[in-house]
Scaffold this motif. Sequence first.
Motif, PDB file in Angstrom:
ATOM      1  N   GLU A  58      -5.989 -12.724   5.805  1.00 18.61           N
ATOM      2  CA  GLU A  58      -4.453 -12.990   5.507  1.00 18.61           C
ATOM      3  C   GLU A  58      -3.962 -12.289   4.410  1.00 18.61           C
ATOM      4  OE1 GLU A  58      -6.791 -16.260   3.517  1.00 18.61           O
ATOM      5  OE2 GLU A  58      -7.057 -15.212   5.301  1.00 18.61           O
ATOM      6  N   ARG A  59      -4.636 -11.960   3.603  1.00 20.01           N
ATOM      7  CA  ARG A  59      -3.837 -11.243   2.139  1.00 20.01           C
ATOM      8  C   ARG A  59      -4.044  -9.647   2.278  1.00 20.01           C
ATOM      9  NH1 ARG A  59      -6.157 -15.039  -2.725  1.00 20.01           N
ATOM     10  NH2 ARG A  59      -5.570 -17.160  -1.745  1.00 20.01           N
ATOM     11  N   THR A  60      -4.465  -9.060   3.331  1.00 17.88           N
ATOM     12  CA  THR A  60      -4.418  -7.494   3.523  1.00 17.88           C
ATOM     13  C   THR A  60      -2.999  -7.074   3.640  1.00 17.88           C
ATOM     14  OG1 THR A  60      -6.706  -7.880   4.379  1.00 17.88           O
ATOM     15  CG2 THR A  60      -5.404  -5.821   5.073  1.00 17.88           C
ATOM     16  N   THR A  61      -2.778  -5.700   3.066  1.00 20.39           N
ATOM     17  CA  THR A  61      -1.692  -5.228   3.272  1.00 20.39           C
ATOM     18  C   THR A  61      -2.046  -3.812   3.822  1.00 20.39           C
ATOM     19  OG1 THR A  61      -1.519  -4.265   0.879  1.00 20.39           O
ATOM     20  CG2 THR A  61      -0.401  -6.291   1.553  1.00 20.39           C
ATOM     21  N   PHE A  62      -1.098  -2.869   4.146  1.00 22.93           N
ATOM     22  CA  PHE A  62      -1.428  -1.405   4.805  1.00 22.93           C
ATOM     23  C   PHE A  62      -0.449  -0.680   4.059  1.00 22.93           C
ATOM     24  CE2 PHE A  62      -3.152  -4.240   7.919  1.00 22.93           C
ATOM     25  CZ  PHE A  62      -4.210  -3.465   8.241  1.00 22.93           C
ATOM     26  N   LYS A  63      -1.009   0.484   3.421  1.00 25.21           N
ATOM     27  CA  LYS A  63      -0.061   1.429   2.509  1.00 25.21           C
ATOM     28  C   LYS A  63      -0.303   2.710   3.026  1.00 25.21           C
ATOM     29  CE  LYS A  63      -0.513  -1.410  -1.796  1.00 25.21           C
ATOM     30  NZ  LYS A  63      -0.886  -1.259  -3.034  1.00 25.21           N
ATOM     31  N   ASN A  64       0.775   3.724   2.909  1.00 27.15           N
ATOM     32  CA  ASN A  64       0.515   5.179   3.179  1.00 27.15           C
ATOM     33  C   ASN A  64      -0.305   5.812   2.153  1.00 27.15           C
ATOM     34  OD1 ASN A  64       2.266   5.790   1.276  1.00 27.15           O
ATOM     35  ND2 ASN A  64       4.021   5.961   2.851  1.00 27.15           N
ATOM     36  N   ILE A  65      -0.611   7.048   2.219  1.00 24.34           N
ATOM     37  CA  ILE A  65      -1.273   7.848   1.415  1.00 24.34           C
ATOM     38  C   ILE A  65      -0.584   7.860  -0.204  1.00 24.34           C
ATOM     39  CG2 ILE A  65       0.024   9.947   1.880  1.00 24.34           C
ATOM     40  CD1 ILE A  65      -4.087   9.502   1.040  1.00 24.34           C
ATOM     41  N   ASN A  66       0.647   7.443  -0.229  1.00 28.67           N
ATOM     42  CA  ASN A  66       1.592   7.523  -1.322  1.00 28.67           C
ATOM     43  C   ASN A  66       1.566   6.178  -1.984  1.00 28.67           C
ATOM     44  OD1 ASN A  66       2.261  10.241  -1.576  1.00 28.67           O
ATOM     45  ND2 ASN A  66       3.566  10.036   0.072  1.00 28.67           N
ATOM     46  N   GLY A  67       0.813   5.336  -1.370  1.00 34.53           N
ATOM     47  CA  GLY A  67       0.806   3.780  -1.845  1.00 34.53           C
ATOM     48  C   GLY A  67       1.869   2.975  -1.568  1.00 34.53           C
TER      49      GLY A  67
END
Length: 143
Positions: A131-140
Motif C-alpha cells: 500500500e505504500r509503494t509508488t512508481f517513479k520514472n528514471i528522473n525520480g
Amino acid sequence: MNDFFEFLIERVQNLHGSLGISRKDMPQIKEVDIPHFLKRLQMDGISIVDIELPVNKLKPTQKELNPDRVKEKVNISPKDRKPLIVSNDYFILDGHHQWMAMRIQDPYQLASIHLVDVKMDELLRIARTYERTTFKNINGEVE
C-alpha cells in the motif's frame, strides 16, 4: 573514473543482465517505509536474513539507471549506506543506484543486504501491491 562518469552523464545506462524492467515499472518504497515493508513480509511468513554479499554477486532487476543518482551515491560513506533489498535469486528490488556506485568503487566490496527468501518475480508482485509503494520514472518523478 571521470571518463566513466562522463559516459554515464551522456546517457542513461542500460544494464546488461537485468530482468529488463523499466524504472517506471519498478516499485519504489521510501526509506522510511522499508522497516514496515520488511515486517509485512515476515508477517506473511517470508524469511528475511540480514547478510553481507559482494556487490558483483548481485543482479539488477531494472534495466536503466539515472547516471546523476549513481554519481551522487559514489561519495556516500559506507556507514551511511542503507541495506539493499535482494531476492533469494540475488536480484535487487531496492538500491540499484547504490549498487552501481559500489560496483564502480570496488566490485568485490561487501554490501549490506536484506535477503528476502522468495524469487524476484514473487517479491515484485508483493512490492507492487504494497500500500505504500509508488512508481517513479528514471528522473525520480512520480508516475
